[in-house]
Design an enzyme around this catalytic site. Structure first.
Site, PDB file in Angstrom:
ATOM      1  N   GLY A 139      41.094  23.629  40.644  1.00 35.93           N
ATOM      2  CA  GLY A 139      41.848  24.882  40.526  1.00 35.93           C
ATOM      3  C   GLY A 139      41.535  25.700  41.763  1.00 35.93           C
ATOM      4  O   GLY A 139      40.553  26.438  41.813  1.00 35.93           O
ATOM      5  N   GLY A 180      43.239  28.138  43.164  1.00 34.64           N
ATOM      6  CA  GLY A 180      44.061  29.347  43.262  1.00 34.64           C
ATOM      7  C   GLY A 180      43.250  30.452  43.909  1.00 34.64           C
ATOM      8  O   GLY A 180      42.462  30.203  44.841  1.00 34.64           O
ATOM      9  N   LYS A 235      43.198  28.269  35.197  1.00 35.21           N
ATOM     10  CA  LYS A 235      43.379  29.205  34.098  1.00 35.21           C
ATOM     11  C   LYS A 235      42.950  28.488  32.810  1.00 35.21           C
ATOM     12  O   LYS A 235      43.042  27.260  32.706  1.00 35.21           O
ATOM     13  CB  LYS A 235      44.846  29.652  34.018  1.00 35.21           C
ATOM     14  CG  LYS A 235      45.266  30.585  35.166  1.00 35.21           C
ATOM     15  CD  LYS A 235      44.787  31.992  34.905  1.00 35.21           C
ATOM     16  CE  LYS A 235      45.068  32.959  36.039  1.00 35.21           C
ATOM     17  NZ  LYS A 235      46.432  33.411  36.186  1.00 35.21           N
ATOM     18  N   LYS A 281      31.519  40.228  29.404  1.00 32.50           N
ATOM     19  CA  LYS A 281      32.719  40.167  30.270  1.00 32.50           C
ATOM     20  C   LYS A 281      33.970  40.124  29.402  1.00 32.50           C
ATOM     21  O   LYS A 281      35.002  40.724  29.745  1.00 32.50           O
ATOM     22  CB  LYS A 281      32.626  38.930  31.183  1.00 32.50           C
ATOM     23  CG  LYS A 281      33.830  38.714  32.098  1.00 32.50           C
ATOM     24  CD  LYS A 281      33.557  39.126  33.520  1.00 32.50           C
ATOM     25  CE  LYS A 281      34.805  39.304  34.372  1.00 32.50           C
ATOM     26  NZ  LYS A 281      35.147  38.153  35.193  1.00 32.50           N
ATOM     27  N   ASN A 324      37.714  42.264  29.399  1.00 32.18           N
ATOM     28  CA  ASN A 324      39.053  41.676  29.377  1.00 32.18           C
ATOM     29  C   ASN A 324      39.818  42.037  28.096  1.00 32.18           C
ATOM     30  O   ASN A 324      41.028  42.258  28.136  1.00 32.18           O
ATOM     31  CB  ASN A 324      38.971  40.143  29.525  1.00 32.18           C
ATOM     32  CG  ASN A 324      38.435  39.719  30.885  1.00 32.18           C
ATOM     33  OD1 ASN A 324      37.558  38.878  30.987  1.00 32.18           O
ATOM     34  ND2 ASN A 324      38.947  40.309  31.942  1.00 32.18           N
ATOM     35  N   ASN A 349      43.088  43.883  29.626  1.00 26.15           N
ATOM     36  CA  ASN A 349      44.164  42.997  30.092  1.00 26.15           C
ATOM     37  C   ASN A 349      45.489  43.109  29.337  1.00 26.15           C
ATOM     38  O   ASN A 349      46.517  43.429  29.925  1.00 26.15           O
ATOM     39  CB  ASN A 349      43.682  41.537  30.077  1.00 26.15           C
ATOM     40  CG  ASN A 349      42.639  41.283  31.140  1.00 26.15           C
ATOM     41  OD1 ASN A 349      41.919  42.192  31.557  1.00 26.15           O
ATOM     42  ND2 ASN A 349      42.539  40.058  31.585  1.00 26.15           N
ATOM     43  N   ASN A 358      44.029  48.472  40.334  1.00 24.79           N
ATOM     44  CA  ASN A 358      44.397  47.054  40.106  1.00 24.79           C
ATOM     45  C   ASN A 358      45.437  46.924  39.012  1.00 24.79           C
ATOM     46  O   ASN A 358      45.361  47.619  38.006  1.00 24.79           O
ATOM     47  CB  ASN A 358      43.185  46.237  39.626  1.00 24.79           C
ATOM     48  CG  ASN A 358      42.240  45.920  40.743  1.00 24.79           C
ATOM     49  OD1 ASN A 358      42.363  46.452  41.837  1.00 24.79           O
ATOM     50  ND2 ASN A 358      41.290  45.054  40.447  1.00 24.79           N
TER      51      ASN A 358
HETATM   52  P1  NAD Z   1      45.053  31.111  39.739  1.00 24.85           P
HETATM   53  O1  NAD Z   1      46.260  30.996  38.873  1.00 24.85           O
HETATM   54  O2  NAD Z   1      45.147  31.872  41.024  1.00 24.85           O
HETATM   55  O3  NAD Z   1      44.517  29.644  40.118  1.00 24.85           O
HETATM   56  C1  NAD Z   1      44.490  28.575  39.236  1.00 24.85           C
HETATM   57  C2  NAD Z   1      44.879  27.321  40.021  1.00 24.85           C
HETATM   58  O4  NAD Z   1      44.656  26.191  39.201  1.00 24.85           O
HETATM   59  C3  NAD Z   1      46.361  27.284  40.445  1.00 24.85           C
HETATM   60  O5  NAD Z   1      46.446  27.194  41.850  1.00 24.85           O
HETATM   61  C4  NAD Z   1      46.897  26.032  39.753  1.00 24.85           C
HETATM   62  O6  NAD Z   1      47.884  25.345  40.513  1.00 24.85           O
HETATM   63  C5  NAD Z   1      45.649  25.212  39.585  1.00 24.85           C
HETATM   64  N1  NAD Z   1      45.678  24.154  38.563  1.00 24.85           N
HETATM   65  C6  NAD Z   1      46.207  24.169  37.317  1.00 24.85           C
HETATM   66  N2  NAD Z   1      45.967  23.001  36.690  1.00 24.85           N
HETATM   67  C7  NAD Z   1      45.255  22.227  37.544  1.00 24.85           C
HETATM   68  C8  NAD Z   1      44.684  20.925  37.468  1.00 24.85           C
HETATM   69  N3  NAD Z   1      44.789  20.150  36.380  1.00 24.85           N
HETATM   70  N4  NAD Z   1      44.029  20.461  38.548  1.00 24.85           N
HETATM   71  C9  NAD Z   1      43.903  21.203  39.679  1.00 24.85           C
HETATM   72  N5  NAD Z   1      44.413  22.444  39.793  1.00 24.85           N
HETATM   73  C10 NAD Z   1      45.075  22.953  38.743  1.00 24.85           C
HETATM   74  O7  NAD Z   1      43.904  31.704  38.826  1.00 24.85           O
HETATM   75  P2  NAD Z   1      42.625  32.588  39.262  1.00 24.85           P
HETATM   76  O8  NAD Z   1      43.019  34.012  39.351  1.00 24.85           O
HETATM   77  O9  NAD Z   1      41.959  31.920  40.398  1.00 24.85           O
HETATM   78  O10 NAD Z   1      41.721  32.471  37.943  1.00 24.85           O
HETATM   79  C11 NAD Z   1      41.000  31.282  37.614  1.00 24.85           C
HETATM   80  C12 NAD Z   1      40.029  31.621  36.489  1.00 24.85           C
HETATM   81  O11 NAD Z   1      39.083  32.610  36.980  1.00 24.85           O
HETATM   82  C13 NAD Z   1      40.689  32.274  35.267  1.00 24.85           C
HETATM   83  O12 NAD Z   1      40.023  31.912  34.092  1.00 24.85           O
HETATM   84  C14 NAD Z   1      40.498  33.774  35.521  1.00 24.85           C
HETATM   85  O13 NAD Z   1      40.512  34.547  34.323  1.00 24.85           O
HETATM   86  C15 NAD Z   1      39.114  33.767  36.157  1.00 24.85           C
HETATM   87  N6  NAD Z   1      38.815  34.923  37.004  1.00 24.85           N
HETATM   88  C16 NAD Z   1      39.741  35.401  37.878  1.00 24.85           C
HETATM   89  C17 NAD Z   1      39.400  36.486  38.684  1.00 24.85           C
HETATM   90  C18 NAD Z   1      40.354  37.010  39.738  1.00 24.85           C
HETATM   91  O14 NAD Z   1      40.059  38.044  40.359  1.00 24.85           O
HETATM   92  N7  NAD Z   1      41.460  36.339  40.023  1.00 24.85           N
HETATM   93  C19 NAD Z   1      38.135  37.086  38.578  1.00 24.85           C
HETATM   94  C20 NAD Z   1      37.214  36.541  37.663  1.00 24.85           C
HETATM   95  C21 NAD Z   1      37.557  35.462  36.889  1.00 24.85           C
END
Ligand code: NAD
Length: 306
Positions: free
Chosen positions: A7, A9, A77, A185, A189, A193, A252
């Protein structure tokens, strides 16, 4: 420590970029080809406070091409965790460790369905990031990260991961009560959220209306009651802590809000929906969390119907 992040992202890219820049061997895995291609061709662009840094990091869509990993970090996610865990089996050797820093409840259980519990480490992170486009993210928050063994033992392996993160500029502490921190945490959320997402507001606006303040209180108090009944140790006043986070992130639009704005599935099942599931097991009524979960679920169903 060869680290594979599943993941890539916003958060996966952030951790992967920072670790790679600090000299670690890191692989980003994502199903999003355009993003992976952009990282491979041009590097990963991390914007922070207006300045952009380009970092070279390995990225692939083909998890089987990487070989075995010392550490697997899940950053999909929560609704994609099950698939990511199945995929991660290709990386497993005898001493591979599996760490989740995802939000919400239920990640540990999902991972442990396929991975030996002894190999799983939990965590939460106060780092924040936003995806700007293929190969490009914004580093938007930098509070502490906590990791810990599910059984509370202080171990060399958690220290080693924390040191590796700290060396990459990700301030990290090992905790002997990581489940309590996961719930702490979760309260944040739970309070922010879905409420901000449904109302189409920024985090800070929750504090501007008596109605949103009442809703925040009810949502968080229900979650706190469930946590207490589960034996979670709760320090201080959770409502005040949630309000402090809201103040710090006033401008945010929360991630669930961004998901609804883009007509995408949300992590509701791991947040308010998880409180509801735990409450049902304990026979505790949580009407506010039930209602807000149902509202989000209907919106998601309407997105799915197009
Ligand atoms: P995001 O949607 O930006 O990234 C998730 C990525 O996972 C996507 O790019 C997607 O294509 C990829 N993906 C989905 N299925 C996959 C698979 N089987 N194999 C490989 N890649 C796959 O999400 P994010 O914002 O980075 O959040 C990720 C986690 O972190 C979530 O649980 C979120 O709640 C948590 N989080 C996010 C933040 C933040 O600021 N964004 C902060 C703390 C925690």
């Amino acid at each position: 420590m060869k680290t594979v992040i599943i993941g890539a992202g916003a958060m996966g890219s952030l951790f992967g970029g920072l670790l790679s820049f600090s000299g670690q061997e890191v692989w980003l895995v994502d199903v999003w080809k355009e993003h992976v291609n952009a990282i491979c061709s041009n590097g990963l662009a991390i914007e922070k406070k207006g300045a952009t840094q380009i970092i070279s990091v390995n990225a692939t869509t083909d998890i089987r091409s990487i070989g075995k990993a010392d550490l697997v970090l899940f950053f999909v996610k929560t609704y994609n965790t099950e698939k990511a865990v199945s995929d991660s089996l290709a990386l497993e050797k005898e001493d591979t460790l599996f760490l989740t820093l995802q939000n919400g409840l239920g990640n540990e259980e999902t991972i442990c369905q396929k991975i030996d519990r002894k190999k799983v480490i939990l965590g939460i992170t106060g780092q924040g990031a936003t995806l700007l486009g293929p190969g490009s993210i914004r580093h938007a928050g930098w509070a502490k990260t906590y990791i810990g063994e599910p059984d509370g033992k202080m171990t060399d392996r958690t220290n080693q991961i924390a040191q590796m993160f700290c060396k990459a500029g990700i301030e990290t502490e090992v905790s002997s009560h990581i489940h309590d921190l996961v719930w702490e945490k979760l309260f944040v959320n739970v309070g922010i959220n879905a409420l901000a997402a449904l109302l189409g507001i920024k985090n800070g606006q929750i504090l501007d209306f008596p109605e949103t303040l009442r809703l925040l209180d009810s949502l968080v108090n229900e979650a706190v009651e469930v946590a207490r009944r589960k034996g979670i140790q709760i320090e201080g006043n959770p409502i005040e802590r949630v309000k402090t986070v809201i103040e710090a992130t006033r401008e945010n639009r929360c991630s669930m809000g961004q998901d609804l704005d883009r007509k995408r599935k949300t992590e509701i099942d791991a947040i308010n929906g998880a409180v509801l599931r735990e409450a049902e097991r304990l026979g505790i009524p949580v009407p506010y969390n039930r209602m807000i979960t149902d509202l989000i679920k209907v919106i998601e169903k309407r997105f799915a119907q197009g």
